[in-house]
Design a protein around this motif. Structure first.
Motif, mmCIF file in Angstrom:
data_model
loop_
_atom_site.group_PDB
_atom_site.id
_atom_site.type_symbol
_atom_site.label_atom_id
_atom_site.label_comp_id
_atom_site.label_asym_id
_atom_site.label_seq_id
_atom_site.Cartn_x
_atom_site.Cartn_y
_atom_site.Cartn_z
ATOM 1 N N LEU A 32 37.803 64.743 66.901
ATOM 2 C CA LEU A 32 38.847 65.761 67.055
ATOM 3 C C LEU A 32 39.686 65.876 65.790
ATOM 4 N N HIS A 34 43.158 68.415 64.127
ATOM 5 C CA HIS A 34 44.112 69.504 64.395
ATOM 6 C C HIS A 34 43.924 70.715 63.492
ATOM 7 N N ARG A 124 35.821 68.854 68.274
ATOM 8 C CA ARG A 124 36.942 69.610 68.859
ATOM 9 C C ARG A 124 38.007 69.862 67.796
ATOM 10 N N THR A 127 42.782 70.401 67.787
ATOM 11 C CA THR A 127 43.217 69.435 68.798
ATOM 12 C C THR A 127 43.979 68.333 68.081
ATOM 13 N N THR A 143 46.107 63.660 73.463
ATOM 14 C CA THR A 143 45.827 64.788 72.567
ATOM 15 C C THR A 143 46.436 66.071 73.119
#
Ligand code: FDA
Length: 391
Positions: A32, A34, A124, A127, A143
């Motif tokens: 994951l 961001h 992902r 996230t 998360t």
């Protein structure tokens, strides 16, 4: 709650490579991040062509509190191994200089290769990891899209450099939360800035570039030096910046291989009305030669009129320029973060925290920082592979 074997936080160089290695162990893996897209620093690296490794990789090309820490991982995932992957992906590359390998085309080819290698893992994006806890049996990541449980948690969130690209320093918070020590992070591979007094003298030189040699803190580099509006940059300065501490004076040779005082004395006899600045201009870029003469009050001085002592002083100014730099341009432009998770608290074969089974740190967040020239990516690949393959 969702349950994974391996959760990797950070879809940069280390996280993406680690996912491919962990998949080969038959694990359920998710990555994951961001950011909107994976591998953002790969995309901008090496001027857009990604200097993806260096053939001269060896532990002595890295700064770390434990200079031997990187040896095991680097020996098990070598530049040749990575070049093998690049070749199999059909990515054309070339050696630029000093073992530095670059893509012929765009850096994004490397990201594409890493994404192909981790097909089967769940990626992902957008996230955010807000925090982590251990519930007695495994890790729970908090998360932005809900909690995720994982037996292993691999922190690949990089350092603090270039916050505008998503750097957060969260790796250091997680390390401290779980009782690991930190080597104080600081900006590395970064331009240095002058004190106000030097700035006045040097600002007119912005844009001038010269080959220079600098020895500092046991390191020695020779490469291009660039004057900027704020101080000094160029590869030789970026290299030395990782070894330099604020307030330390640098000793810079602006004409390595030349004994400038000796050369000026030798030309003095037949110099006629030639100025010192023009004689110096045969050794250095004209603007730099003129600035050095101006600073010494010798703007129009004739070479023939100069004493040995004066020429020696000018020579020293070129071959042994002592310059006090006060700071760096900081994380805003730093290519890496020096320092990070203390290697004394990590297992060198697996990157696992010694006292926290299942928690790993890889890539730039670890206190292993490469020289300029592809070494930092090689560390990202090697540390990622060590953690991904850990039994
Ligand atoms: P990296 O920073 O690549 O990835 C970390 C990821 O974690 C990011 O995608 C970030 O968004 C994510 N993240 C952070 N906090 C998060 C959170 N809370 N939640 C979710 N995600 C989070 N090196 C080299 O060897 N050759 C080169 O040519 C260059 N060139 C270069 C140019 C420039 C301009 C820079 C800034 C740097 C380089 N480097 C380089 C250095 C190289 O880019 C760097 O060492 C590696 O990208 C480090 O890889 P990591 O995967 O450890 O971190």
């Amino acid at each position: 709650m969702e349950q994974l074997d391996v959760l990797i936080v950070g879809a940069g160089a280390a996280g993406l490579f680690c996912a491919g290695s962990a998949l080969r162990q038959g694990r359920r893996v998710a990555v994951l991040d961001h950011a909107r897209d994976p591998g953002e620093k790969i995309r901008i690296s090496g001027g857009g062509r990604c200097n993806f490794t260096n053939l001269a990789t060896a532990p002595d090309r890295f700064l770390s509190g434990n200079p031997r820490f990187a040896a095991s991982a680097l020996a098990r995932c070598t530049p040749e191994d990575f070049v093998g992957l690049v070749d199999r992906a059909g990515i054309a590359w070339h050696e630029k200089t000093q073992g530095q390998l670059f893509c012929d085309g765009k850096a994004t080819q490397i990201t594409r290769m890493l994404l192909d290698r981790m097909k089967g893992a769940d990626l992902r994006m957008q996230t955010t990891l807000n925090g982590i806890r251990h519930d007695g049996t495994g890790f729970v990541a908090d998360t932005s899209s809900g909690p995720i449980r994982a037996a292993r948690l691999i922190v690949a969130t990089g350092g603090k450099s270039i916050p505008k690209m998503g750097a957060t320093g969260i790796a250091y918070d997680i390390a401290e939360q779980f009782g690991l020590r930190l080597v104080e992070p600081r900006a590395g591979l970064v331009p240095l800035t002058f004190a106000e007094q030097e700035l006045v003298l040097c600002r007119p030189l912005a844009g001038v570039s010269v080959e220079a040699e600098i020895r500092h803190g046991g390191a020695r580099f020779r490469d291009a030096l660039l004057f900027t509006h704020r101080g000094l940059s160029g590869p030789v300065i970026l290299q030395i910046s990782s070894f330099w501490r604020p307030g330390e004076t640098l000793l810079i040779d602006l004409a390595p291989d030349r004994d400038v005082a000796g050369d000026l004395k030798a030309t003095r006899s037949g110099a006629g009305g030639a100025t010192l600045a023009s004689a110096l201009g045969r050794i250095l870029p004209d603007r730099l030669a003129a600035a050095i003469c101006d600073q010494a009050g010798l703007t129009q001085a004739r070479l023939a009129d100069q004493s040995n002592a004066r020429l020696e002083a000018v020579g020293a100014r070129v071959n042994r320029w002592q310059v006090r730099l006060v700071g760096t341009e900081g994380y805003r432009t730093a290519e890496v973060t020096v320092g990070g998770v203390d290697t004394r608290d990590l297992d060198a074969r697996t990157m696992q925290a010694r006292k926290v089974p299942g928690l790993y740190f890889i890539g730039e967040c670890v206190d292993v920082t490469g020289w300029l020239g592809g070494y930092n990516f090689q560390w990202a690949w090697a540390s990622a592979d060590a953690a991904g393959r850990a039994g």
